[in-house]
Design a protein around this motif. Sequence first.
Motif, PDB file in Angstrom:
ATOM      1  N   LEU A  67       0.919  -1.169   0.065  1.00 54.67           N
ATOM      2  CA  LEU A  67      -0.149  -0.049  -0.114  1.00 54.67           C
ATOM      3  C   LEU A  67       0.755   1.304  -0.150  1.00 54.67           C
ATOM      4  CD1 LEU A  67      -2.712  -1.067   2.547  1.00 54.67           C
ATOM      5  CD2 LEU A  67      -3.100  -0.843   0.183  1.00 54.67           C
ATOM      6  N   LYS A  68       2.157   1.097  -0.210  1.00 51.79           N
ATOM      7  CA  LYS A  68       3.157   2.294  -0.162  1.00 51.79           C
ATOM      8  C   LYS A  68       2.594   3.210  -1.216  1.00 51.79           C
ATOM      9  CE  LYS A  68       7.339   2.581  -1.762  1.00 51.79           C
ATOM     10  NZ  LYS A  68       8.567   2.215  -2.077  1.00 51.79           N
ATOM     11  N   GLY A  69       2.444   4.528  -0.697  1.00 49.72           N
ATOM     12  CA  GLY A  69       2.114   5.553  -1.703  1.00 49.72           C
ATOM     13  C   GLY A  69       0.630   5.912  -1.674  1.00 49.72           C
ATOM     14  N   ASP A  70      -0.093   4.985  -1.252  1.00 49.58           N
ATOM     15  CA  ASP A  70      -1.794   5.084  -1.344  1.00 49.58           C
ATOM     16  C   ASP A  70      -2.270   5.910  -0.258  1.00 49.58           C
ATOM     17  OD1 ASP A  70      -4.462   4.607  -0.810  1.00 49.58           O
ATOM     18  OD2 ASP A  70      -4.515   2.788  -1.409  1.00 49.58           O
ATOM     19  N   LYS A  71      -2.955   6.874  -0.689  1.00 47.74           N
ATOM     20  CA  LYS A  71      -3.234   8.108   0.273  1.00 47.74           C
ATOM     21  C   LYS A  71      -4.247   7.486   1.537  1.00 47.74           C
ATOM     22  CE  LYS A  71      -2.762  11.761  -2.784  1.00 47.74           C
ATOM     23  NZ  LYS A  71      -3.098  12.868  -3.645  1.00 47.74           N
ATOM     24  N   GLU A  72      -4.871   6.312   1.135  1.00 47.96           N
ATOM     25  CA  GLU A  72      -5.816   5.609   2.151  1.00 47.96           C
ATOM     26  C   GLU A  72      -4.975   4.556   3.006  1.00 47.96           C
ATOM     27  OE1 GLU A  72      -9.167   6.774   2.355  1.00 47.96           O
ATOM     28  OE2 GLU A  72      -8.674   8.196   0.914  1.00 47.96           O
ATOM     29  N   ILE A  73      -3.814   4.630   2.950  1.00 46.61           N
ATOM     30  CA  ILE A  73      -2.909   3.517   3.901  1.00 46.61           C
ATOM     31  C   ILE A  73      -3.517   3.433   5.140  1.00 46.61           C
ATOM     32  CG2 ILE A  73      -1.267   5.132   4.456  1.00 46.61           C
ATOM     33  CD1 ILE A  73       0.552   2.325   3.773  1.00 46.61           C
ATOM     34  N   GLY A  74      -3.735   4.412   5.938  1.00 47.58           N
ATOM     35  CA  GLY A  74      -3.848   4.230   7.335  1.00 47.58           C
ATOM     36  C   GLY A  74      -5.337   3.624   7.490  1.00 47.58           C
ATOM     37  N   ASP A  75      -6.361   4.085   6.759  1.00 49.90           N
ATOM     38  CA  ASP A  75      -7.634   3.538   6.778  1.00 49.90           C
ATOM     39  C   ASP A  75      -7.681   1.945   6.427  1.00 49.90           C
ATOM     40  OD1 ASP A  75      -8.934   5.670   7.872  1.00 49.90           O
ATOM     41  OD2 ASP A  75      -9.235   6.485   5.669  1.00 49.90           O
ATOM     42  N   LYS A  76      -6.867   1.639   5.270  1.00 50.72           N
ATOM     43  CA  LYS A  76      -6.759   0.182   4.735  1.00 50.72           C
ATOM     44  C   LYS A  76      -6.180  -0.588   5.731  1.00 50.72           C
ATOM     45  CE  LYS A  76      -7.262   1.566   0.090  1.00 50.72           C
ATOM     46  NZ  LYS A  76      -6.616   1.695  -1.296  1.00 50.72           N
ATOM     47  N   ILE A  77      -5.116  -0.278   6.569  1.00 48.94           N
ATOM     48  CA  ILE A  77      -4.440  -0.948   7.556  1.00 48.94           C
ATOM     49  C   ILE A  77      -5.286  -1.294   8.585  1.00 48.94           C
ATOM     50  CG2 ILE A  77      -2.467  -1.203   8.824  1.00 48.94           C
ATOM     51  CD1 ILE A  77      -0.695  -0.014   6.321  1.00 48.94           C
TER      52      ILE A  77
END
Length: 98
Positions: A67-77
């Motif tokens: 998910l590196k670089g994904d702006k939604e990484i926090g919500d996805k993790i």
Amino acid sequence: MTLRKSDLYGSLWKSCDELRGGMDASQYTDYILTLLFVKYVSDKAKTDRSNLIEVPPGGSFDDMVALKGDKEIGDKINPDTTADTSWVPFGSGGLTSW
């Protein structure tokens, strides 16, 4: 060519400085130590099924890298766990069998 330990340390230090950018070094260590811990736990969970720490689906180090670089990484993790009735926050009194 042989790599000297001092050259390796110097290169690693320079890389860390570049990654850190303008962030204070004391803050940066919090992030790095957390990532190292997540990496260790993820690797351990992959190789040792009797491991006491369970890595939830989507929460491994490999998932973070994907998910590196994904702006939604926090919500996805770290998705909203309130809809999942099997998840009980630590200290909530939900684990009465202990």
